[in-house]
Scaffold this motif. Sequence first.
Motif, PDB file in Angstrom:
ATOM      1  N   LYS A  61       1.001  -1.163  -0.089  1.00 60.46           N
ATOM      2  CA  LYS A  61      -0.013   0.207   0.040  1.00 60.46           C
ATOM      3  C   LYS A  61       0.884   1.135   0.002  1.00 60.46           C
ATOM      4  N   PRO A  62       1.208   1.725  -1.168  1.00 59.53           N
ATOM      5  CA  PRO A  62       2.219   2.823  -1.450  1.00 59.53           C
ATOM      6  C   PRO A  62       1.459   4.173  -0.909  1.00 59.53           C
ATOM      7  N   ASP A  63       2.380   5.080  -0.564  1.00 59.29           N
ATOM      8  CA  ASP A  63       1.749   6.561  -0.146  1.00 59.29           C
ATOM      9  C   ASP A  63       2.324   7.505  -1.329  1.00 59.29           C
ATOM     10  N   CYS A  64       2.187   8.665  -1.018  1.00 66.49           N
ATOM     11  CA  CYS A  64       2.446   9.512  -2.449  1.00 66.49           C
ATOM     12  C   CYS A  64       4.089  10.000  -2.288  1.00 66.49           C
ATOM     13  N   ARG A  65       4.801   9.436  -1.195  1.00 66.51           N
ATOM     14  CA  ARG A  65       6.149   9.320  -1.438  1.00 66.51           C
ATOM     15  C   ARG A  65       6.765   8.135  -2.069  1.00 66.51           C
ATOM     16  N   ASN A  66       6.461   7.475  -2.449  1.00 65.50           N
ATOM     17  CA  ASN A  66       6.762   6.178  -2.991  1.00 65.50           C
ATOM     18  C   ASN A  66       6.472   6.114  -4.517  1.00 65.50           C
ATOM     19  N   SER A  67       7.102   5.295  -5.022  1.00 60.88           N
ATOM     20  CA  SER A  67       7.008   4.967  -6.593  1.00 60.88           C
ATOM     21  C   SER A  67       5.968   3.790  -6.553  1.00 60.88           C
ATOM     22  N   SER A  68       5.237   3.893  -7.428  1.00 65.16           N
ATOM     23  CA  SER A  68       3.837   3.091  -7.282  1.00 65.16           C
ATOM     24  C   SER A  68       3.226   2.850  -8.785  1.00 65.16           C
ATOM     25  N   ILE A  69       2.424   1.849  -8.777  1.00 68.77           N
ATOM     26  CA  ILE A  69       1.428   1.715  -9.983  1.00 68.77           C
ATOM     27  C   ILE A  69       0.042   1.905  -9.422  1.00 68.77           C
ATOM     28  N   VAL A  93     -19.787  12.420 -26.767  1.00 67.87           N
ATOM     29  CA  VAL A  93     -19.361  13.620 -26.732  1.00 67.87           C
ATOM     30  C   VAL A  93     -18.512  14.161 -25.725  1.00 67.87           C
ATOM     31  N   GLY A  94     -17.964  13.309 -24.920  1.00 65.44           N
ATOM     32  CA  GLY A  94     -17.033  13.415 -23.713  1.00 65.44           C
ATOM     33  C   GLY A  94     -17.434  14.421 -22.646  1.00 65.44           C
ATOM     34  N   VAL A  95     -18.811  14.223 -22.368  1.00 63.89           N
ATOM     35  CA  VAL A  95     -19.418  15.272 -21.278  1.00 63.89           C
ATOM     36  C   VAL A  95     -20.349  14.306 -20.450  1.00 63.89           C
ATOM     37  N   PRO A  96     -20.016  14.554 -18.823  1.00 62.93           N
ATOM     38  CA  PRO A  96     -19.177  15.519 -18.445  1.00 62.93           C
ATOM     39  C   PRO A  96     -17.665  15.065 -18.463  1.00 62.93           C
ATOM     40  N   ALA A  97     -16.691  15.927 -18.314  1.00 62.71           N
ATOM     41  CA  ALA A  97     -15.454  15.564 -18.334  1.00 62.71           C
ATOM     42  C   ALA A  97     -14.849  14.904 -17.174  1.00 62.71           C
ATOM     43  N   ALA A  98     -14.225  13.585 -17.565  1.00 66.28           N
ATOM     44  CA  ALA A  98     -13.708  12.659 -16.565  1.00 66.28           C
ATOM     45  C   ALA A  98     -12.306  12.738 -15.950  1.00 66.28           C
ATOM     46  N   ALA A  99     -12.565  12.701 -14.677  1.00 68.06           N
ATOM     47  CA  ALA A  99     -11.015  13.044 -13.917  1.00 68.06           C
ATOM     48  C   ALA A  99     -10.207  11.706 -14.375  1.00 68.06           C
ATOM     49  N   MET A 100      -9.069  12.234 -14.677  1.00 68.06           N
ATOM     50  CA  MET A 100      -7.862  11.036 -14.834  1.00 68.06           C
ATOM     51  C   MET A 100      -7.349  10.239 -13.660  1.00 68.06           C
ATOM     52  N   VAL A 101      -6.938   9.020 -13.860  1.00 68.08           N
ATOM     53  CA  VAL A 101      -6.673   8.390 -12.597  1.00 68.08           C
ATOM     54  C   VAL A 101      -5.104   8.002 -12.720  1.00 68.08           C
ATOM     55  N   PRO A 102      -4.446   7.837 -11.567  1.00 62.24           N
ATOM     56  CA  PRO A 102      -2.858   7.758 -11.588  1.00 62.24           C
ATOM     57  C   PRO A 102      -2.893   6.059 -12.075  1.00 62.24           C
ATOM     58  N   VAL A 103      -1.733   6.289 -12.933  1.00 59.92           N
ATOM     59  CA  VAL A 103      -1.350   4.842 -13.554  1.00 59.92           C
ATOM     60  C   VAL A 103      -0.230   4.453 -12.889  1.00 59.92           C
ATOM     61  N   ALA A 104       0.699   5.513 -12.697  1.00 65.62           N
ATOM     62  CA  ALA A 104       2.353   5.171 -12.294  1.00 65.62           C
ATOM     63  C   ALA A 104       2.898   6.379 -11.827  1.00 65.62           C
ATOM     64  N   GLN A 105       3.638   6.351 -10.635  1.00 63.78           N
ATOM     65  CA  GLN A 105       4.516   7.250 -10.209  1.00 63.78           C
ATOM     66  C   GLN A 105       5.849   6.791  -9.945  1.00 63.78           C
ATOM     67  N   ILE A 106       6.758   7.509 -10.542  1.00 69.06           N
ATOM     68  CA  ILE A 106       8.517   6.770 -10.517  1.00 69.06           C
ATOM     69  C   ILE A 106       9.216   7.916  -9.991  1.00 69.06           C
ATOM     70  N   PHE A 107       9.788   7.600  -8.914  1.00 65.12           N
ATOM     71  CA  PHE A 107      10.852   8.758  -8.370  1.00 65.12           C
ATOM     72  C   PHE A 107      12.180   8.093  -8.931  1.00 65.12           C
TER      73      PHE A 107
END
Length: 232
Positions: A61-69, A93-107
Amino acid sequence: MIREWERLSQPASTLRAIYDPLAGGMMTRTPRPTIEALLAVLPELAPHARDAVILHPERAKPDCRNSSIGGPLLWPSDEPWPECSLPDQNSPVGVPAAAMVPVAQIFRRDAPGPWWPVGIDLLQILWCPNEHWDPPARQADIGPVFEVRWRRAADVISRLTTPPSPSRYNEDGYLPQACAITSERVTDFPFRDELPAESVRGWRNWSARPATAVTPSPASPAGNSAAGQPGT
């Protein structure tokens, strides 16, 4: 190399095959040939060798200070969260706009190498969790739309703690389950379409040989190369 993530040319089905957290599990690691064995049968590849890092997903369970998928991102509270308003399978028509989701974070500390821009130590990749039939140029057809951020982690003084959830999403594996990443430095080679014609001919002849033609290395499990291709 990590910079090649910017091409983001892999369709969603390929991404799911590379790291299985998108489907709810960990990918089974399989042995691959040693570099010495590979060059013994394909010596013409030697000039094309390059450093790379394989990213192995691990249960955690990574946190925001970790590299993660699929984990939480170190995101500035004063920076708008990316949204997608392009037409998709669930909304023509792409409405309403959809928030994107995290896929990867790499330090950078987890995948050091010459591919990092000067002064940058954090790569973040998000996608719209919907299939798009006509995505922007340089992105694969029939797949999610990507967003890439390069940052200096130290610049994020106040972080966003509760990012928005997407208003709609495709249920076929577009919401990655959070997991940690362990890295493995390897010698990599370009994808066959990037090789000179003579090297491709040699590769094709070799790939047609029996599986025992090259000895695999149990100590080198396959994974997701930071070059955006499966590990060699």
